[in-house]
Scaffold this active site. Structure first.
Site, short mmCIF file in Angstrom:
data_model
loop_
_atom_site.label_atom_id
_atom_site.label_comp_id
_atom_site.label_asym_id
_atom_site.label_seq_id
_atom_site.Cartn_x
_atom_site.Cartn_y
_atom_site.Cartn_z
N GLY A 46 0.84 -1.19 0.00
CA GLY A 46 0.00 0.00 0.00
C GLY A 46 0.87 1.24 0.00
O GLY A 46 2.04 1.19 0.39
N GLN A 51 3.05 9.99 1.47
CA GLN A 51 4.34 9.30 1.48
C GLN A 51 5.23 9.68 0.30
O GLN A 51 6.44 9.45 0.34
CB GLN A 51 4.14 7.78 1.50
CG GLN A 51 3.51 7.28 2.79
CD GLN A 51 3.40 5.78 2.77
OE1 GLN A 51 2.44 5.23 2.25
NE2 GLN A 51 4.40 5.10 3.32
N CYS A 88 6.11 -0.18 7.53
CA CYS A 88 5.72 0.98 6.73
C CYS A 88 6.90 1.41 5.87
O CYS A 88 8.03 1.47 6.34
CB CYS A 88 5.31 2.13 7.65
SG CYS A 88 4.81 3.62 6.77
N LEU A 89 6.62 1.71 4.61
CA LEU A 89 7.67 2.16 3.69
C LEU A 89 8.34 3.44 4.19
O LEU A 89 9.49 3.71 3.85
CB LEU A 89 7.09 2.40 2.30
CG LEU A 89 6.51 1.17 1.60
CD1 LEU A 89 5.75 1.59 0.35
CD2 LEU A 89 7.60 0.17 1.27
N HIS A 130 -4.12 1.00 7.81
CA HIS A 130 -2.79 1.62 7.78
C HIS A 130 -2.77 2.80 6.80
O HIS A 130 -2.28 3.89 7.14
CB HIS A 130 -1.76 0.55 7.37
CG HIS A 130 -0.35 1.03 7.29
ND1 HIS A 130 0.63 0.61 8.15
CD2 HIS A 130 0.25 1.90 6.44
CE1 HIS A 130 1.77 1.21 7.84
NE2 HIS A 130 1.58 1.99 6.80
N GLU A 131 -3.30 2.59 5.60
CA GLU A 131 -3.26 3.64 4.57
C GLU A 131 -4.22 4.79 4.92
O GLU A 131 -3.89 5.96 4.71
CB GLU A 131 -3.59 3.06 3.19
CG GLU A 131 -2.65 1.96 2.71
CD GLU A 131 -1.18 2.28 2.84
OE1 GLU A 131 -0.80 3.47 2.72
OE2 GLU A 131 -0.39 1.36 3.12
N HIS A 134 -2.56 7.05 7.27
CA HIS A 134 -1.60 7.97 6.64
C HIS A 134 -2.28 9.27 6.22
O HIS A 134 -1.69 10.34 6.29
CB HIS A 134 -0.97 7.33 5.38
CG HIS A 134 0.27 6.54 5.65
ND1 HIS A 134 1.40 7.07 6.23
CD2 HIS A 134 0.58 5.25 5.38
CE1 HIS A 134 2.34 6.14 6.31
NE2 HIS A 134 1.87 5.02 5.82
#
Ligand code: NI
Length: 182
Positions: A46, A51, A88-89, A130-131, A134
């Protein structure tokens, strides 16, 4: 299309609530295509627009056959909890057990402004939460509890973590270079 650099923890945009998308034009569709390309480039499941430094309410996801984009999304959660690890990226190299709800239903728009929704359990429901977080300026490390929370912040504040992040950024920049060159 292009792979875009991913912002990492400490960048204020990751702590800011994103704005709704108002214009469903070619620029938006290019942005969404870039988000897919960026997510796939780093093998993420995702990616949210903040991000890559864009403060808009957009996220993309891809877990096996389940793939899509949600713009200006809203989320409804079930009461039942699930356990499982998360990373997480934007917080590279770390992963912790993160409490999430077992079920989530997301509704929003696609890149053409069409309404759609998805109902998920398990990993996909975790991804949606999670997304969606963000887009509110919340990182998963803020959802941790107990020992995992203490351990996460200890690791993030450690001097060698800044080095880890710098190395990951360098690696990703290598991919960016080849992509832009092609
Ligand atoms: Ni993330």
């Amino acid at each position: 299309m292009s792979v875009r650099p991913i912002r990492t923890i400490g960048d204020p945009i990751l702590r800011s609530a994103a704005d709704p998308v108002r214009r469903f034009d070619d620029d938006l569709r290019t942005l969404v295509a870039d988000m897919f390309e960026t997510m796939r480039d780093v093998e993420g499941v995702g990616l949210a627009a903040p991000q890559i430094g864009v403060g808009l309410q957009i996220f993309v996801y891809e877990i096996g056959e389940d793939s899509g984009v949600f713009i200006n999304p809203s989320i409804e959660l079930g009461d039942e909890m699930q356990e499982g690890g998360e990373g997480c990226l934007s917080v590279p190299g770390l992963g912790f057990d993160t409490p999430r709800r077992q079920r989530a239903r997301v509704s929003g728009l696609d890149e053409h402004g069409q309404e759609h929704e998805a109902e998920a359990t398990g990993l996909l429901a975790r991804c949606f939460q999670h997304e969606h977080d963000h887009l509110q300026g919340t990182l998963y490390v803020n959802r941790l509890e107990g020992e995992a929370r203490r351990e996460a912040w200890r690791r993030i504040r450690a001097e060698d973590y800044a080095r880890t992040v710098a190395e990951v950024r360098q690696e990703r920049a290598g991919t960016l270079g080849s992509s832009f060159g092609g």
